[in-house]
Design a protein around this motif. Structure first.
Motif, PDB file in Angstrom:
ATOM      1  N   SER A  91       0.807  -1.220   0.000  1.00 26.46           N
ATOM      2  CA  SER A  91       0.000   0.000   0.000  1.00 26.46           C
ATOM      3  C   SER A  91       0.841   1.272   0.000  1.00 26.46           C
ATOM      4  O   SER A  91       0.293   2.372  -0.014  1.00 26.46           O
ATOM      5  CB  SER A  91      -0.953   0.008   1.200  1.00 26.46           C
ATOM      6  OG  SER A  91      -0.249   0.220   2.408  1.00 26.46           O
ATOM      7  N   ALA A  92       2.158   1.148  -0.002  1.00 29.34           N
ATOM      8  CA  ALA A  92       3.028   2.327   0.038  1.00 29.34           C
ATOM      9  C   ALA A  92       3.069   3.006  -1.330  1.00 29.34           C
ATOM     10  O   ALA A  92       3.217   2.354  -2.361  1.00 29.34           O
ATOM     11  CB  ALA A  92       4.430   1.930   0.474  1.00 29.34           C
ATOM     12  N   ASP A  93       2.927   4.306  -1.319  1.00 25.63           N
ATOM     13  CA  ASP A  93       2.939   5.108  -2.544  1.00 25.63           C
ATOM     14  C   ASP A  93       3.917   6.259  -2.341  1.00 25.63           C
ATOM     15  O   ASP A  93       3.678   7.144  -1.519  1.00 25.63           O
ATOM     16  CB  ASP A  93       1.532   5.630  -2.827  1.00 25.63           C
ATOM     17  CG  ASP A  93       1.434   6.437  -4.107  1.00 25.63           C
ATOM     18  OD1 ASP A  93       2.317   6.304  -4.980  1.00 25.63           O
ATOM     19  OD2 ASP A  93       0.458   7.206  -4.233  1.00 25.63           O
ATOM     20  N   GLU A  94       5.020   6.219  -3.074  1.00 27.55           N
ATOM     21  CA  GLU A  94       6.020   7.283  -2.956  1.00 27.55           C
ATOM     22  C   GLU A  94       5.522   8.527  -3.680  1.00 27.55           C
ATOM     23  O   GLU A  94       5.053   8.454  -4.810  1.00 27.55           O
ATOM     24  CB  GLU A  94       7.354   6.823  -3.539  1.00 27.55           C
ATOM     25  CG  GLU A  94       8.476   7.783  -3.259  1.00 27.55           C
ATOM     26  CD  GLU A  94       9.843   7.191  -3.540  1.00 27.55           C
ATOM     27  OE1 GLU A  94      10.824   7.900  -3.299  1.00 27.55           O
ATOM     28  OE2 GLU A  94       9.927   6.034  -3.995  1.00 27.55           O
ATOM     29  N   GLN A  95       5.613   9.657  -3.016  1.00 22.60           N
ATOM     30  CA  GLN A  95       5.095  10.917  -3.542  1.00 22.60           C
ATOM     31  C   GLN A  95       6.095  12.042  -3.296  1.00 22.60           C
ATOM     32  O   GLN A  95       6.980  11.929  -2.451  1.00 22.60           O
ATOM     33  CB  GLN A  95       3.800  11.289  -2.819  1.00 22.60           C
ATOM     34  CG  GLN A  95       2.648  10.377  -3.039  1.00 22.60           C
ATOM     35  CD  GLN A  95       1.705  10.911  -4.087  1.00 22.60           C
ATOM     36  OE1 GLN A  95       1.651  12.102  -4.364  1.00 22.60           O
ATOM     37  NE2 GLN A  95       0.970  10.007  -4.687  1.00 22.60           N
ATOM     38  N   SER A  96       5.877  13.123  -4.001  1.00 26.17           N
ATOM     39  CA  SER A  96       6.565  14.390  -3.746  1.00 26.17           C
ATOM     40  C   SER A  96       5.491  15.465  -3.682  1.00 26.17           C
ATOM     41  O   SER A  96       4.469  15.370  -4.368  1.00 26.17           O
ATOM     42  CB  SER A  96       7.541  14.725  -4.867  1.00 26.17           C
ATOM     43  OG  SER A  96       8.565  13.778  -4.936  1.00 26.17           O
ATOM     44  N   VAL A  97       5.732  16.462  -2.879  1.00 24.67           N
ATOM     45  CA  VAL A  97       4.807  17.591  -2.800  1.00 24.67           C
ATOM     46  C   VAL A  97       5.010  18.431  -4.059  1.00 24.67           C
ATOM     47  O   VAL A  97       6.143  18.771  -4.407  1.00 24.67           O
ATOM     48  CB  VAL A  97       5.068  18.423  -1.525  1.00 24.67           C
ATOM     49  CG1 VAL A  97       4.124  19.607  -1.454  1.00 24.67           C
ATOM     50  CG2 VAL A  97       4.929  17.553  -0.278  1.00 24.67           C
ATOM     51  N   ASP A  98       3.920  18.745  -4.767  1.00 24.51           N
ATOM     52  CA  ASP A  98       4.049  19.535  -5.990  1.00 24.51           C
ATOM     53  C   ASP A  98       4.254  21.017  -5.660  1.00 24.51           C
ATOM     54  O   ASP A  98       4.284  21.407  -4.489  1.00 24.51           O
ATOM     55  CB  ASP A  98       2.868  19.293  -6.942  1.00 24.51           C
ATOM     56  CG  ASP A  98       1.554  19.936  -6.512  1.00 24.51           C
ATOM     57  OD1 ASP A  98       1.536  20.768  -5.573  1.00 24.51           O
ATOM     58  OD2 ASP A  98       0.521  19.608  -7.127  1.00 24.51           O
ATOM     59  N   GLY A  99       4.393  21.828  -6.674  1.00 22.51           N
ATOM     60  CA  GLY A  99       4.659  23.252  -6.495  1.00 22.51           C
ATOM     61  C   GLY A  99       3.550  24.022  -5.801  1.00 22.51           C
ATOM     62  O   GLY A  99       3.755  25.149  -5.345  1.00 22.51           O
ATOM     63  N   HIS A 100       2.378  23.412  -5.702  1.00 19.19           N
ATOM     64  CA  HIS A 100       1.246  24.045  -5.025  1.00 19.19           C
ATOM     65  C   HIS A 100       1.028  23.467  -3.624  1.00 19.19           C
ATOM     66  O   HIS A 100       0.009  23.750  -2.988  1.00 19.19           O
ATOM     67  CB  HIS A 100      -0.030  23.876  -5.853  1.00 19.19           C
ATOM     68  CG  HIS A 100       0.048  24.510  -7.205  1.00 19.19           C
ATOM     69  ND1 HIS A 100      -0.054  25.868  -7.402  1.00 19.19           N
ATOM     70  CD2 HIS A 100       0.257  23.965  -8.430  1.00 19.19           C
ATOM     71  CE1 HIS A 100       0.073  26.136  -8.688  1.00 19.19           C
ATOM     72  NE2 HIS A 100       0.269  24.995  -9.336  1.00 19.19           N
ATOM     73  N   GLY A 101       1.969  22.625  -3.168  1.00 22.48           N
ATOM     74  CA  GLY A 101       1.861  22.049  -1.826  1.00 22.48           C
ATOM     75  C   GLY A 101       0.930  20.855  -1.743  1.00 22.48           C
ATOM     76  O   GLY A 101       0.481  20.498  -0.658  1.00 22.48           O
ATOM     77  N   ARG A 102       0.658  20.223  -2.893  1.00 22.31           N
ATOM     78  CA  ARG A 102      -0.309  19.125  -2.927  1.00 22.31           C
ATOM     79  C   ARG A 102       0.363  17.778  -3.159  1.00 22.31           C
ATOM     80  O   ARG A 102       1.443  17.691  -3.735  1.00 22.31           O
ATOM     81  CB  ARG A 102      -1.315  19.338  -4.064  1.00 22.31           C
ATOM     82  CG  ARG A 102      -2.083  20.614  -3.983  1.00 22.31           C
ATOM     83  CD  ARG A 102      -2.934  20.812  -5.213  1.00 22.31           C
ATOM     84  NE  ARG A 102      -2.090  20.814  -6.418  1.00 22.31           N
ATOM     85  CZ  ARG A 102      -2.486  21.197  -7.621  1.00 22.31           C
ATOM     86  NH1 ARG A 102      -3.730  21.596  -7.807  1.00 22.31           N
ATOM     87  NH2 ARG A 102      -1.673  21.181  -8.651  1.00 22.31           N
ATOM     88  N   ILE A 103      -0.355  16.740  -2.732  1.00 24.55           N
ATOM     89  CA  ILE A 103      -0.041  15.369  -3.114  1.00 24.55           C
ATOM     90  C   ILE A 103      -1.304  14.795  -3.741  1.00 24.55           C
ATOM     91  O   ILE A 103      -2.402  15.324  -3.539  1.00 24.55           O
ATOM     92  CB  ILE A 103       0.414  14.495  -1.921  1.00 24.55           C
ATOM     93  CG1 ILE A 103      -0.658  14.429  -0.831  1.00 24.55           C
ATOM     94  CG2 ILE A 103       1.748  14.990  -1.370  1.00 24.55           C
ATOM     95  CD1 ILE A 103      -0.376  13.403   0.249  1.00 24.55           C
ATOM     96  N   THR A 104      -1.141  13.715  -4.499  1.00 30.62           N
ATOM     97  CA  THR A 104      -2.292  13.055  -5.104  1.00 30.62           C
ATOM     98  C   THR A 104      -2.539  11.742  -4.379  1.00 30.62           C
ATOM     99  O   THR A 104      -1.650  10.897  -4.286  1.00 30.62           O
ATOM    100  CB  THR A 104      -2.048  12.795  -6.605  1.00 30.62           C
ATOM    101  OG1 THR A 104      -1.806  14.055  -7.242  1.00 30.62           O
ATOM    102  CG2 THR A 104      -3.257  12.132  -7.245  1.00 30.62           C
ATOM    103  N   ILE A 105      -3.734  11.600  -3.859  1.00 30.94           N
ATOM    104  CA  ILE A 105      -4.125  10.387  -3.139  1.00 30.94           C
ATOM    105  C   ILE A 105      -4.667   9.387  -4.169  1.00 30.94           C
ATOM    106  O   ILE A 105      -5.586   9.707  -4.925  1.00 30.94           O
ATOM    107  CB  ILE A 105      -5.212  10.694  -2.078  1.00 30.94           C
ATOM    108  CG1 ILE A 105      -4.774  11.842  -1.149  1.00 30.94           C
ATOM    109  CG2 ILE A 105      -5.566   9.440  -1.297  1.00 30.94           C
ATOM    110  CD1 ILE A 105      -3.544  11.569  -0.343  1.00 30.94           C
ATOM    111  N   SER A 106      -4.098   8.187  -4.187  1.00 32.94           N
ATOM    112  CA  SER A 106      -4.507   7.176  -5.169  1.00 32.94           C
ATOM    113  C   SER A 106      -5.962   6.758  -4.940  1.00 32.94           C
ATOM    114  O   SER A 106      -6.480   6.858  -3.819  1.00 32.94           O
ATOM    115  CB  SER A 106      -3.604   5.945  -5.068  1.00 32.94           C
ATOM    116  OG  SER A 106      -3.910   5.212  -3.891  1.00 32.94           O
TER     117      SER A 106
END
Length: 143
Positions: free
Chosen positions: A75-90
């Motif tokens: 269930s691990a999903d590697e993410q980075s915070v985008d330029g607007h401070g957001r992440i995308t939840i799968s």
């Protein structure tokens, strides 16, 4: 460290703005995974990897340990915070946590939790009084 309660809105694409005060600690990368009580857990990448290594060291002959490691890793999903401070939840994470537009993001000391707003309110209603009364054993250890 992560402290506080925030109520960002998730958009139709599953993007959620993280609180500004959390972003610096997550700037080097983060991992989103399923958490307890059908919440999501967000760890700084290095903290998650350390915990995953510890979990993987558990005996593979123990069925509960195997199940935990499998669920954690799968269930691990590697993410980075985008330029607007957001992440995308799968979509799978949204399903697991019952997330829709109304979300609650809480600091949980060394990680961040994302909750469905209604589930968080229900959780608080069930547990806040025992916390207020000092009935929780963990609270006693804190003192």
């Amino acid at each position: 460290m992560f402290f506080g309660t925030f109520t960002p809105k998730m958009d139709d694409k599953g993007r959620l703005t993280l609180p500004a005060k959390f972003r610096d600690e997550l700037a080097e990368g983060l991992m989103v995974t399923k958490g307890q009580d059908h919440s999501l857990a967000i760890y700084p990448r290095n903290v998650f990897l350390e915990r995953a290594r510890k979990a993987a060291a558990a005996s593979r002959t123990n069925p509960e340990a195997r199940a935990f490691v499998r669920n954690l890793a799968a269930s691990a999903d590697e993410q980075s915070v985008d330029g607007h401070g957001r992440i995308t939840i799968s979509p799978d994470h949204r399903r697991y946590a019952g997330l829709s537009k109304e979300c609650v993001v809480i600091g949980s000391v060394d990680f961040v939790e994302i909750w469905n707003a209604e589930s968080w309110n229900q959780y608080q209603a069930e547990h806040e009084e025992s916390y207020a009364n000092g009935d929780d054993a963990a609270f006693m250890d804190f003192l």
